[in-house]
Structure formats: C-alpha cells, structure tokens
Design a protein around this motif. Structure first.
Motif, PDB file in Angstrom:
ATOM      1  N   PRO A 222       0.808  -1.232   0.000  1.00  0.00           N
ATOM      2  CA  PRO A 222       0.000   0.000   0.000  1.00  0.00           C
ATOM      3  C   PRO A 222       0.836   1.273   0.000  1.00  0.00           C
ATOM      4  O   PRO A 222       0.371   2.316  -0.456  1.00  0.00           O
ATOM      5  CB  PRO A 222      -0.840  -0.122   1.274  1.00  0.00           C
ATOM      6  CG  PRO A 222      -0.146  -1.124   2.124  1.00  0.00           C
ATOM      7  CD  PRO A 222       0.512  -2.078   1.178  1.00  0.00           C
ATOM      8  N   ARG A 223       2.061   1.195   0.479  1.00  0.00           N
ATOM      9  CA  ARG A 223       2.911   2.401   0.477  1.00  0.00           C
ATOM     10  C   ARG A 223       3.249   2.855  -0.934  1.00  0.00           C
ATOM     11  O   ARG A 223       3.476   4.046  -1.162  1.00  0.00           O
ATOM     12  CB  ARG A 223       4.194   2.133   1.267  1.00  0.00           C
ATOM     13  CG  ARG A 223       3.975   1.979   2.766  1.00  0.00           C
ATOM     14  CD  ARG A 223       5.228   1.498   3.458  1.00  0.00           C
ATOM     15  NE  ARG A 223       5.573   0.131   3.060  1.00  0.00           N
ATOM     16  CZ  ARG A 223       6.620  -0.536   3.517  1.00  0.00           C
ATOM     17  NH1 ARG A 223       7.439   0.041   4.385  1.00  0.00           N
ATOM     18  NH2 ARG A 223       6.866  -1.772   3.115  1.00  0.00           N
ATOM     19  N   THR A 224       3.289   1.924  -1.865  1.00  0.00           N
ATOM     20  CA  THR A 224       3.624   2.311  -3.237  1.00  0.00           C
ATOM     21  C   THR A 224       2.443   2.935  -3.957  1.00  0.00           C
ATOM     22  O   THR A 224       2.619   3.539  -5.021  1.00  0.00           O
ATOM     23  CB  THR A 224       4.111   1.096  -4.047  1.00  0.00           C
ATOM     24  OG1 THR A 224       3.042   0.150  -4.189  1.00  0.00           O
ATOM     25  CG2 THR A 224       5.295   0.429  -3.371  1.00  0.00           C
ATOM     26  N   MET A 225       1.229   2.794  -3.415  1.00  0.00           N
ATOM     27  CA  MET A 225       0.039   3.331  -4.060  1.00  0.00           C
ATOM     28  C   MET A 225      -0.493   4.569  -3.345  1.00  0.00           C
ATOM     29  O   MET A 225      -1.502   5.135  -3.761  1.00  0.00           O
ATOM     30  CB  MET A 225      -1.066   2.272  -4.100  1.00  0.00           C
ATOM     31  CG  MET A 225      -0.657   0.946  -4.742  1.00  0.00           C
ATOM     32  SD  MET A 225      -0.003   1.145  -6.411  1.00  0.00           S
ATOM     33  CE  MET A 225      -1.452   1.712  -7.258  1.00  0.00           C
ATOM     34  N   SER A 226       0.153   4.961  -2.263  1.00  0.00           N
ATOM     35  CA  SER A 226      -0.322   6.104  -1.474  1.00  0.00           C
ATOM     36  C   SER A 226       0.739   7.202  -1.464  1.00  0.00           C
ATOM     37  O   SER A 226       1.669   7.185  -2.261  1.00  0.00           O
ATOM     38  CB  SER A 226      -0.657   5.648  -0.047  1.00  0.00           C
ATOM     39  OG  SER A 226       0.468   5.047   0.561  1.00  0.00           O
ATOM     40  N   GLY A 227       0.575   8.145  -0.557  1.00  0.00           N
ATOM     41  CA  GLY A 227       1.529   9.249  -0.471  1.00  0.00           C
ATOM     42  C   GLY A 227       1.153  10.451  -1.317  1.00  0.00           C
ATOM     43  O   GLY A 227       2.018  11.206  -1.766  1.00  0.00           O
ATOM     44  N   SER A 228      -0.147  10.639  -1.548  1.00  0.00           N
ATOM     45  CA  SER A 228      -0.587  11.761  -2.389  1.00  0.00           C
ATOM     46  C   SER A 228      -0.145  13.106  -1.835  1.00  0.00           C
ATOM     47  O   SER A 228       0.087  14.059  -2.591  1.00  0.00           O
ATOM     48  CB  SER A 228      -2.108  11.741  -2.530  1.00  0.00           C
ATOM     49  OG  SER A 228      -2.551  10.542  -3.122  1.00  0.00           O
ATOM     50  N   GLU A 229      -0.044  13.198  -0.515  1.00  0.00           N
ATOM     51  CA  GLU A 229       0.351  14.462   0.107  1.00  0.00           C
ATOM     52  C   GLU A 229       1.678  14.968  -0.443  1.00  0.00           C
ATOM     53  O   GLU A 229       1.881  16.167  -0.630  1.00  0.00           O
ATOM     54  CB  GLU A 229       0.451  14.271   1.627  1.00  0.00           C
ATOM     55  CG  GLU A 229       0.582  15.556   2.416  1.00  0.00           C
ATOM     56  CD  GLU A 229      -0.747  16.277   2.586  1.00  0.00           C
ATOM     57  OE1 GLU A 229      -0.712  17.477   2.938  1.00  0.00           O
ATOM     58  OE2 GLU A 229      -1.801  15.658   2.372  1.00  0.00           O
ATOM     59  N   SER A 230       2.589  14.030  -0.725  1.00  0.00           N
ATOM     60  CA  SER A 230       3.911  14.434  -1.197  1.00  0.00           C
ATOM     61  C   SER A 230       3.863  15.080  -2.571  1.00  0.00           C
ATOM     62  O   SER A 230       4.773  15.811  -2.951  1.00  0.00           O
ATOM     63  CB  SER A 230       4.848  13.220  -1.235  1.00  0.00           C
ATOM     64  OG  SER A 230       4.442  12.292  -2.226  1.00  0.00           O
TER      65      SER A 230
END
Length: 697
Positions: A222-230
């Motif tokens: 899931p870490r590879t599909m998230s992180g939109s904030e960045s």
C-alpha cells in the motif's frame, strides 16, 4: 593548454598546473555522470549520477573559473590559430554550461520544475563542449608527441603527470556514484497477498468479484500506491493536491455511507464480497489484500485516507469499457527515498524528481488518462450472478449514456464534449503539468491544468467529513448543479442556462372553483449522461410545487419535506427503486441483492419529462367544506384564514436535489437521526395566474 609555438618553459609549466589538472578531472567527471544520466536506464545508479553530477558541477565552477581566467590572460597575446579558436569556443561553452547548470540546480531545488529550454541548452552545450575541447587538447598533445629534444621530453613527462592527476580527480568525482549506489537501501516492499488470503472466486482471480487486477496478479504494497500528500508538499503539484483533497476521488473510501454499506455487505456475504466495491472506492486496500476473511477492518489506513489516490489513478495502464473497475494497474517505480519522505530523504526525492523527471512523466502521464474510456472503468456498473446469485443487471452507466448521446461525435473533437472537459475544466496554473499539446484546442504553454476537484453532484459528504476546503468545494458543487459555472473551453458547444431547467406551463386565467391543471417541464440541458446519475437508489431529485394566493396563503403544494426530512408521498421524483428476488425494496444500498427495478425515472441527455399537477381554484368562502376541496380521491388543503377574494395565484416549481435519501441516512446513522443531506435548488420557475369571474374567462 598552450599553443606549441609558445616558449618551452611556458609549455611545460602549463601542463604542470595543478589547477588545470583539477579542472580537467572534475570536468570529465561531470561529463561522465551527465552522460550516465542521459544514457543509463532508470536506476539507483542513474539517480546517484544526477546527485553527483550536480555536486561536482557546482564544485567545478570555482577552479574552472580561476583556470580559464588565468589561461586566457596568459595566452591572449598569442597568434590566433585553430587551437586558440577552439580554446575560445570551449571557454564560452564552459561558461554557458556553468550558467545553465546553476539555473537548473536552483530550479530543481527551489522551483516546481526545470525549464525545458535550459535543459536543452545544457544538453546541447555538453556535446558542443566535447566537440571543441577534444580537438583543442588533442592538437596540443599531438604536437608535443614529436621531437627528441630535452624540452620535448620534459613536456611529454609533464603531459603524462597531467593525465594521471586529471584521471585521479576524475575518479574522485565519479567514485561517489558507486558509493551512493552501494549505500542505498531501498524500502522492503510486501508485494504478496497474505498467506491466509481467501480466493473463493478462483486462484487466478484474487481481486474478484471486482474486475480490477494488477500486472503481477499479486498484491501491491500500500505504500507504493499512497503518499498523495507528497505530490503537493514537494511544491510541484500543490494546486492539484488542494483540489483533489476535497474531491469524491479522495473521500471515496472514508465516505461514511461506503464504510457502513461495506461492513453490512461483508457481514452478510463475507469480507471477500466487498472487493466488488473496492476496485473503484478503495483500490489501495484491495491491492494490499485487506479485503480478506480474517480482517476486522476492511480498509487499511492508507486506503481510508486517500481513497482513489493520485498514484492509484495515474498508475492504471489499461482499461476496458465493461465497467466494474475493469482496469489493469501497474506498480509504479519509485524514486530513491520516495517512500521515506521525511528528513533529508524528502529533499533528495523532490530534487531528483524535478531534476530527472523522465521516469516520473513516463509513469504517471499517459494519453489514456485523457479519454472517456479511462473513466468508463469505474463510471459504469453492473451486478451479475456472481454478485446477486440470479443474473445480470445494469446499474449506473455514465459512459454509455455519454457515448450514445448528442455530446459525442466520434472523430470530431470540435463537436464533442468529453468527460474531462466538463468535470475537469481548465484552471490557470503554475503546475509543472500545465499545458497539453495533445488536445486539439490547447498547446504546451497555455498555463492551465485540468481541475482535480472532479466537480459532480455531492454537496453533502465534504462538509460531513470536514475536509480541507469543504465549504468552497460545496459552493462550487452547488453552482455546478445549477449550471452556473462557465467553461470557456466548451462554451461554443454547450448550451446556456441551468443544467436542468424547469419550466411551468399553466393557464393565464382561471375562475374561482375551477380546476387548475398545469405542468412542470424538466429538460436535461447540459448533463452528458442521465440526470440524475449515479446510484439512483440513494440519490433523489424531485419537483417541489407551491401555489400561494396574493396574500401568501398556501393553496396547493407538492414535493415538500416533513419534519423528519422525508419527501411527501406521491411527489414527482427522479430516482430508482431496485428490488431483490423476492420483490422487496433494496433501500439500504444493498445492491448485491438487486435483481431488477420496480421504478426508475431519469432524463437522458437532451430529453425532457414533465410533471402534471391540478387543484381547484379557491374562493373567499370560509365554509369548512370549501376550504378542503376533493381532487382525484385526495383532499387538497386550502387553509384560508381570511375572507378576501382570491385575485391571483402564484405557482412556483423548483427542481430539488439531494445526494442521500433520508431512509438510507437513518440506516447509516443506526436509527432515526437529525442528520439530513443538503438540498440544492437546481432550477426554479414562477408563473402568475389571474383569478377572474366566469364571464372574463
């Protein structure tokens, strides 16, 4: 270097210069790392080369400037030869590379993106410098390779020492690439479904009954599909991030309605069944393997907070217009430290993406995203025997509505209005992704990006969740529902006025006691699909009627809401009433039980419908039997509290809209609740009827 015709000591001392060897070594190191960035495939080594190229290039500026200044001063009086000419050219190109390199470094460190023009100057300048420097140095080396005098021997020895020192500095400049490559430790990803993962729909269909699938047919961490904030905190896409943060794509998994319905579906049919919804609502959790038999919480934290994240949407590699999330998603290759966004790693990540954006663009910017077929993967839905144990039933279908509508002229973009042109209107932008030369009416430098608000018809959930910018977003949504937002891009193709206008057709005059029949005509003027669209078992659009006399007394009404927020029975309403196999109403969004509909009313693009109403024109009589007049078996309240004659009637028709019907909201809240969905008046019309004597009719 010096011309071979200069004095012997000068020739020897020039090759013996430590500053010259340092400058040449660092210049070669900078060139080698730059070419590595250009020619190596995307990798940690290539990214390390970007960092080393930048650092060594900045270090090179000082010794190179000092050396060039001294070299030019010493040999300026010398005769102009081809050697001197190539030297001057090399000096000018070296200065240009220094300036362009500094500009690009500042842009990659402090800006939103590097300039294409400066990048091209830097690249072309590199090859031009090689073309000038190689013959300049080569000619001098060749001249000094002939001769047997003691001076010639000393010069050759000096050249040899120069070469060794320059090579040593080259190694010093390049070696950090190897060191950084070996020192980097990537984040260990868990790209495997849990050992206890339930595959009740088949070994080869791990994400069924959703049609979504990964390129590996296995889990994605899931870490590879998230992180939109960045995407915004890096200063690159902060405008787009702000739009997305309050959009339906962002809150698709945190929507309380979705979460309650998902829990109900999981409890009734098993957690695996909720994968049906997750392909569109909660892809991060789906591909992480969270929708599993032994999970208490079916949505993981990343999925809950981001819903359809930037990366989840932009990583889709292939879609099919079948719907039900029929797409293939690829796990994006991430930059160094991209999954460790804190501290110095975040600065390195942001710098690399801006300085070396090719892989970022290749991964996340595709022509596919601009097509209606891309939207069709989720904006088209059905249930079949695998879901309802009975058979296939079409649900919402915005794509085919649009495809067969007047808004679609295949192959003629000047006459077609596509999904993104409406729901992602162009915004003035500083975003690196602004401009688009692939659109027939745009260019690469138009300074605009497409809004990622995805304005639609949900004016309820953003405020309910108190999302950032919710008030502004809801205000824009209400304007959108009313058709008040101008979209210059399609102004010559779109119709003016309300999105769904309502118009009253009523007689100009009536007599007391006479039946007054009138209609309210509703037209799908602007929507590119059915109105309303989406889950019509939830959404309600209806006609509200109010007739008052000249004193404001209510003569007739329809479509009103009671104290518990329910719409009057018998009101003219656009919605659907699905039923299960036993004929029971599907009224908790339990679509997995749906086998058909007993009622459905919606407007296809460009089509109209009309609601018919009638009442008896009142008189001034206060007789109790006169103030309640029977009509069609029902009695219409006429609460006349005065004896003055009725002189005119004002008829008002409003098209009302809300995202959630009250019964479902009460279910979601666990019983009767004061919570109710916001209602928007989409359009309104008023007509005045004059009340006259029979002789004047």
């Amino acid at each position: 270097m010096q011309d071979g015709r200069m004095s012997g000591p000068s020739r020897e001392s020039g090759w013996a210069s430590g500053l010259a060897a340092l400058s040449m070594g660092l210049l070669i190191a900078t060139t080698v790392t730059g070419l590595a960035v250009l020619w190596l495939p995307f990798s940690i080594t290539a990214q390390a080369s970007v960092i080393v190229h930048t650092v060594v290039g900045l270090i090179l500026v000082l010794p190179a400037t000092l050396y060039v200044w001294r070299h030019w001063g010493a040999y300026r009086p010398a005769q102009l030869t081809h050697v001197k000419l190539t030297g001057y050219l090399a000096m000018a190109l070296l200065a240009l590379l220094g300036v362009s390199g500094i500009v690009l470094t500042l842009q990659a460190t402090l800006g939103r993106r590097i300039s294409d023009a400066w990048d091209l100057i830097h690249l072309v300048g590199t090859f031009a410098l090689l073309a000038a420097t190689v013959p300049h140095v080569g000619a001098l080396v060749w001249r000094n390779r002939v001769g047997t005098t003691e001076l010639a021997e000393r010069v050759r020895a000096a050249q040899g020492r120069f070469g060794i020192r320059a090579a040593a500095w080259t190694v010093v400049g390049v070696l950090p690439v190897l060191a950084l490559t070996l020192a980097y430790r990537p984040v260990e990803l868990n790209n495997a479904l849990p050992d206890d993962y339930s595959r009740i729909y088949g070994e080869e269909r791990p994400f069924a009954p959703s049609l979504a699938r990964t390129t590996t047919n296995d889990a994605f961490d899931p870490r590879t599909m998230s992180g939109s904030e960045s995407c915004g905190t890096s200063k690159c896409h902060e405008e787009i991030l702000a739009e997305w943060q309050v959009s339906a794509h962002r809150y698709s998994a945190m929507d309380p309605g979705f979460r309650t319905v998902q829990a109900t579906m999981g409890a009734q049919n098993g957690p695996e069944s909720t994968r049906y919804c997750a392909g569109c609502h909660d892809p991060i959790s789906l591909f992480a393997g969270t929708k599993n038999l032994f999970e208490d919480e079916l949505t993981n934290p990343q999925g809950l907070d981001e819903g359809v994240s930037c990366i989840a949407c932009h990583s889709i590699a292939e879609t099919d217009v079948q719907g039900n999330a029929n797409y293939v998603i690829a796990q994006p290759v991430r930059y160094a430290y991209e999954l460790r966004p804190e501290g110095a790693g975040r600065l390195v990540r942001d710098f690399l993406i801006r300085a070396y954006p090719e892989k970022h663009l290749e991964t996340f910017s595709k022509r596919l995203f601009k097509s209606p077929e891309f939207c069709a993967a989720c904006h088209k839905q059905f249930v079949d025997e695998e879901i309802n144990q009975v058979g296939w039933v079409q649900l919402q279908n915005q794509f085919d509505n649009w495809r067969t509508s007047r808004w679609n002229e295949p192959g003629v973009p000047e006459e077609t209005i596509e999904c993104r042109e409406c729901h992602m209107p162009l915004q003035a932008s500083l975003d690196p992704g602004s401009g688009d030369e692939q659109d027939y009416n745009r260019d690469a430098f138009d300074g605009k990006h497409r809004s990622h608000r995805f304005l639609g018809a949900n004016q309820f959930v953003p405020l309910l969740l108190d999302l950032p910018g919710a008030a502004e977003h809801v205000a824009l949504t209400e304007q959108w529902l009313r058709g008040e937002i101008d979209i210059p891009e399609i102004a010559d193709k779109w119709r003016e006025g309300p999105a769904i206008p309502i118009e009253i057709d009523a007689p100009a005059r009536v007599a007391p006691g006479e039946e007054v029949a009138f209609t309210a005509r509703i037209v799908n003027n602007k929507a590119g699909h059915d109105f309303p669209t989406g889950p019509l078992d939830i959404i309600q659009a209806w006609v509200e009627i109010e007739v008052v006399d000249q004193d404001g007394r209510v003569i007739f009404e329809s479509g009103k809401r009671d104290e518990e927020h329910f719409i009057d029975e018998g009101s003219f309403i656009f919605k659907a009433e699905p039923v299960d196999r036993y004929g029971n109403l599907v009224d908790r969004h339990n679509l997995w039980e749906m086998v058909g509909v007993r009622y459905r009313r919606a407007l296809f693009p460009g089509f109209s419908d009309q609601a018919e109403f009638a009442f008896f024109c009142p008189t001034a009589s206060l007789d109790p039997d006169a103030v309640r007049v029977p009509y069609d078996g029902e009695r219409v309240a006429m609460d006349l509290d005065g004896g003055t004659a009725v002189g005119q009637l004002e008829v008002t028709a409003r098209l009302m809209y809300r995202k959630f019907d009250q019964f479902l909201l009460n279910f979601l809240a666990g019983g009767e609740s004061d919570l109710t969905a916001a209602v928007t008046v989409m359009s309104e019309d008023t007509k005045v009827i004059e009340v006259v004597g029979p002789a004047d009719r």
